[in-house]
Design an enzyme around this catalytic site. Structure first.
Site, PDB file in Angstrom:
ATOM      1  N   HIS A 271       0.856  -1.189   0.000  1.00 31.89           N
ATOM      2  CA  HIS A 271       0.000   0.000   0.000  1.00 31.89           C
ATOM      3  C   HIS A 271       0.885   1.229   0.000  1.00 31.89           C
ATOM      4  O   HIS A 271       1.937   1.223   0.627  1.00 31.89           O
ATOM      5  CB  HIS A 271      -0.905   0.014   1.243  1.00 31.89           C
ATOM      6  CG  HIS A 271      -2.053   0.946   1.109  1.00 31.89           C
ATOM      7  ND1 HIS A 271      -1.967   2.279   1.416  1.00 31.89           N
ATOM      8  CD2 HIS A 271      -3.312   0.732   0.654  1.00 31.89           C
ATOM      9  CE1 HIS A 271      -3.125   2.847   1.168  1.00 31.89           C
ATOM     10  NE2 HIS A 271      -3.955   1.937   0.704  1.00 31.89           N
ATOM     11  N   ASP A 328      -8.003  -5.445  -0.122  1.00 33.66           N
ATOM     12  CA  ASP A 328      -8.475  -6.295  -1.213  1.00 33.66           C
ATOM     13  C   ASP A 328      -8.093  -7.770  -1.046  1.00 33.66           C
ATOM     14  O   ASP A 328      -8.532  -8.614  -1.817  1.00 33.66           O
ATOM     15  CB  ASP A 328      -7.910  -5.792  -2.554  1.00 33.66           C
ATOM     16  CG  ASP A 328      -8.417  -4.400  -2.889  1.00 33.66           C
ATOM     17  OD1 ASP A 328      -9.631  -4.181  -2.752  1.00 33.66           O
ATOM     18  OD2 ASP A 328      -7.608  -3.537  -3.266  1.00 33.66           O
TER      19      ASP A 328
HETATM   20  N1  CMC Z   1       4.299  -7.678  -4.665  1.00 40.32           N
HETATM   21  C1  CMC Z   1       5.634  -7.647  -4.794  1.00 40.32           C
HETATM   22  N2  CMC Z   1       6.388  -6.525  -4.621  1.00 40.32           N
HETATM   23  C2  CMC Z   1       5.746  -5.406  -4.311  1.00 40.32           C
HETATM   24  C3  CMC Z   1       4.343  -5.355  -4.151  1.00 40.32           C
HETATM   25  C4  CMC Z   1       3.626  -6.553  -4.336  1.00 40.32           C
HETATM   26  N3  CMC Z   1       2.313  -6.555  -4.202  1.00 40.32           N
HETATM   27  N4  CMC Z   1       3.983  -4.093  -3.822  1.00 40.32           N
HETATM   28  C5  CMC Z   1       5.112  -3.366  -3.789  1.00 40.32           C
HETATM   29  N5  CMC Z   1       6.184  -4.152  -4.062  1.00 40.32           N
HETATM   30  C6  CMC Z   1       7.599  -3.731  -4.061  1.00 40.32           C
HETATM   31  C7  CMC Z   1       7.937  -2.938  -5.303  1.00 40.32           C
HETATM   32  O1  CMC Z   1       8.395  -3.777  -6.331  1.00 40.32           O
HETATM   33  C8  CMC Z   1       9.012  -2.025  -4.790  1.00 40.32           C
HETATM   34  O2  CMC Z   1      10.195  -2.776  -4.666  1.00 40.32           O
HETATM   35  P1  CMC Z   1      11.642  -2.089  -4.923  1.00 40.32           P
HETATM   36  O3  CMC Z   1      11.765  -1.053  -3.852  1.00 40.32           O
HETATM   37  O4  CMC Z   1      12.621  -3.200  -4.813  1.00 40.32           O
HETATM   38  O5  CMC Z   1      11.571  -1.480  -6.304  1.00 40.32           O
HETATM   39  C9  CMC Z   1       8.547  -1.697  -3.362  1.00 40.32           C
HETATM   40  O6  CMC Z   1       7.768  -2.835  -2.974  1.00 40.32           O
HETATM   41  C10 CMC Z   1       7.698  -0.439  -3.254  1.00 40.32           C
HETATM   42  O7  CMC Z   1       6.608  -0.536  -4.163  1.00 40.32           O
HETATM   43  P2  CMC Z   1       6.043   0.644  -5.049  1.00 40.32           P
HETATM   44  O8  CMC Z   1       5.419   0.078  -6.268  1.00 40.32           O
HETATM   45  O9  CMC Z   1       7.102   1.694  -5.237  1.00 40.32           O
HETATM   46  O10 CMC Z   1       4.947   1.229  -4.062  1.00 40.32           O
HETATM   47  P3  CMC Z   1       3.736   2.161  -4.442  1.00 40.32           P
HETATM   48  O11 CMC Z   1       3.388   2.889  -3.213  1.00 40.32           O
HETATM   49  O12 CMC Z   1       4.036   2.954  -5.667  1.00 40.32           O
HETATM   50  O13 CMC Z   1       2.582   1.118  -4.833  1.00 40.32           O
HETATM   51  C11 CMC Z   1       0.783  -0.425  -4.675  1.00 40.32           C
HETATM   52  C12 CMC Z   1       1.567   0.700  -3.980  1.00 40.32           C
HETATM   53  C13 CMC Z   1      -0.471  -0.692  -3.852  1.00 40.32           C
HETATM   54  C14 CMC Z   1       0.359   0.047  -6.079  1.00 40.32           C
HETATM   55  C15 CMC Z   1       1.658  -1.689  -4.753  1.00 40.32           C
HETATM   56  O14 CMC Z   1       1.986  -2.141  -3.471  1.00 40.32           O
HETATM   57  C16 CMC Z   1       0.993  -2.828  -5.563  1.00 40.32           C
HETATM   58  O15 CMC Z   1       1.129  -2.856  -6.785  1.00 40.32           O
HETATM   59  N6  CMC Z   1       0.273  -3.792  -4.880  1.00 40.32           N
HETATM   60  C17 CMC Z   1      -0.455  -4.821  -5.558  1.00 40.32           C
HETATM   61  C18 CMC Z   1      -1.794  -4.293  -6.042  1.00 40.32           C
HETATM   62  C19 CMC Z   1      -2.775  -4.076  -4.918  1.00 40.32           C
HETATM   63  O16 CMC Z   1      -2.971  -4.915  -4.068  1.00 40.32           O
HETATM   64  N7  CMC Z   1      -3.435  -2.908  -4.939  1.00 40.32           N
HETATM   65  C20 CMC Z   1      -4.466  -2.557  -3.946  1.00 40.32           C
HETATM   66  C21 CMC Z   1      -4.023  -1.433  -3.098  1.00 40.32           C
HETATM   67  S1  CMC Z   1      -4.974  -1.192  -1.605  1.00 40.32           S
HETATM   68  C22 CMC Z   1      -6.614  -0.851  -1.982  1.00 40.32           C
HETATM   69  C23 CMC Z   1      -6.874  -0.048  -3.158  1.00 40.32           C
HETATM   70  O17 CMC Z   1      -6.260   0.982  -3.418  1.00 40.32           O
HETATM   71  O18 CMC Z   1      -7.759  -0.437  -3.879  1.00 40.32           O
END
Ligand code: CMC
Length: 392
Positions: A271, A328
């Protein structure tokens, strides 16, 4: 002109002051108007929470009854809207249908177009949207299964009316199960607002151009659709199914999620703001056990989800990055137990988020916020000579 700070993805930029939802991502705290989510999920109904978010205070019984009554006056949707709804292919994605239907309300209820009409007119549009959304969502469900729609029944409470329109039949009386009503209320409450996320910011920025409520919310629904946001609830179940059909080897899928050469992510994990347990996920996980037991359902993907959570949480990759299950991760298992098809999950998220979007749109207007217009840092060419197409 002037100095522009680059903040891709708005990770550190505050776009507004808001008095609706308090979120502490480090501690895992979520409150609506100062009330802890845990207590609200346990003790309130969804309509009560809608009132709280939109008008700022918990309603008295009289206020709530009146709110329910006002909404019940608007649950019908213009019959002509069915004509264009009928044109959607029966298996088109429910979210594609939902954002079009909600936007089209502005065409069928054009009084919404004048956002300067006054407080009373604005409130009527808000009530209409709250009233018509469950009707429209039930249409989409009925189309998916090829059944005729069921009209609203205004003596039912908000959630029961939605369930009746969705799961009721024209051929027999639908017996409303209190376990299902309570589960649905809980899920909708947990989704009702979450401060300046992608869809909510979209609603506020679209609304900041003086765009009408229906079109602003429709834009929010589109933003919600993406699998990185609300679309994750559908993606989670699809992922769990895949893991199950692949033999249930959770470690293999966790390794895949860690592999930087693989685009796969653990859906329902991580998140932008929570660097601790998502408090909504904690409540939903417990509710999931509860509801499945009460309904006598044994869903094998629940075991896979729990194993996946356990393996991921004990892995340094997830610990270092503070990636925890989000809202989710378990919600889809409950939706499925209640009888909703996977493709409807994000629509249910939208139904829950509706009061939050409305409250945020209303707050944005009351704050008289200026039109949203981010800046950029231009990195393209600056001096190009135009060459006729025949000479390129
Ligand atoms: N699985 C594997 N690695 C992950 C995941 C994941 N679900 N989420 C983040 N990471 C890693 C990412 O690769 C990055 O690693 P590194 O620092 O080595 O490059 C690090 O964690 C930080 O991630 P980010 O993408 O920079 O973080 P963000 O704040 O931009 O993204 C997010 C947040 C929710 C989009 C992301 O965690 C994600 O894609 N999660 C999976 C999709 C998901 O479950 N979304 C629902 C969010 S909550 C409710 C809603 O909004 O609907």
């Amino acid at each position: 002109s002037g100095y522009v700070t680059l903040d891709s993805g708005y990770k550190n930029t505050g776009a507004t002051k808001s008095a609706i939802t308090f979120l502490d991502g480090e501690q895992g705290i979520l409150k609506y108007r100062g009330y802890p989510i845990e207590e609200l999920a346990e003790k309130s109904s969804f309509l009560e929470i809608a009132y709280l978010l939109i008008y700022g205070t918990l309603p008295t019984q009289n206020e709530l009854d009146n709110f329910q009554y006002q909404i019940s006056r608007h649950t019908l949707v213009h019959e002509d809207m069915k004509k264009f709804f009928d044109g959607f292919p029966s298996h088109s994605h429910p979210m594609g249908q939902l954002c079009s239907l909600v936007c089209s309300l502005s065409a069928f209820y054009p009084e919404s177009l004048n956002v300067h009409a006054g407080k009373e007119e604005e409130n009527t549009t808000i009530l209409k949207l709250l009233a018509k959304m469950p009707t429209v969502v039930s249409w989409i469900y009925k189309k998916g299964i090829g059944h005729p729609i069921i009209y609203p029944q205004n003596d039912l409470d908000y959630v029961s009316n939605f369930l009746n329109m969705t799961f009721g039949q024209r051929t027999e009386k639908y017996v409303i199960d209190p376990v299902v009503v309570s589960a649905m209320n809980k899920l909708l409450i947990l989704h009702a607002d979450h401060e300046q996320n992608c869809s909510t910011s979209t609603v506020r920025i679209v609304g900041s151009s003086d765009c009408n409520l229906y079109a602003s919310i429709s834009a929010g629904i589109s933003a919600l659709w993406g699998p990185l946001h609300g679309g994750a609830n559908q993606a989670v179940i699809e992922m769990l199914e895949k893991i199950k059909n692949d033999g249930g080897d959770v470690d293999k899928w966790v390794a895949k999620a860690k592999d930087k050469n693989d685009s796969f992510r653990l859906m329902g994990f991580g998140h932008r703001v929570y660097k601790n347990f998502d408090p909504r996920a904690k409540i939903i996980k417990k509710a999931c056990d509860d509801i499945l037991e009460k309904l006598g359902i044994n869903d094998p993907v629940l075991e896979i989800a729990k194993k996946l959570e356990e393996v991921a949480l004990s892995d340094p990759y997830f610990a270092d990055r503070k990636l925890y299950p989000n809202v989710d991760f378990y919600s889809g298992i409950i939706y499925r137990a209640l009888g909703f098809p996977t493709e409807m999950f994000t629509v249910l998220f939208a139904l829950g988020r509706l009061p939050g979007w409305i409250a945020q749109w209303k707050e944005m207007r009351e704050n008289k916020e200026p039109i949203g217009r981010p800046r950029q840092i231009y990195v393209g060419e600056v001096n190009q000579e135009f060459v006729e197409i025949s000479k390129r």
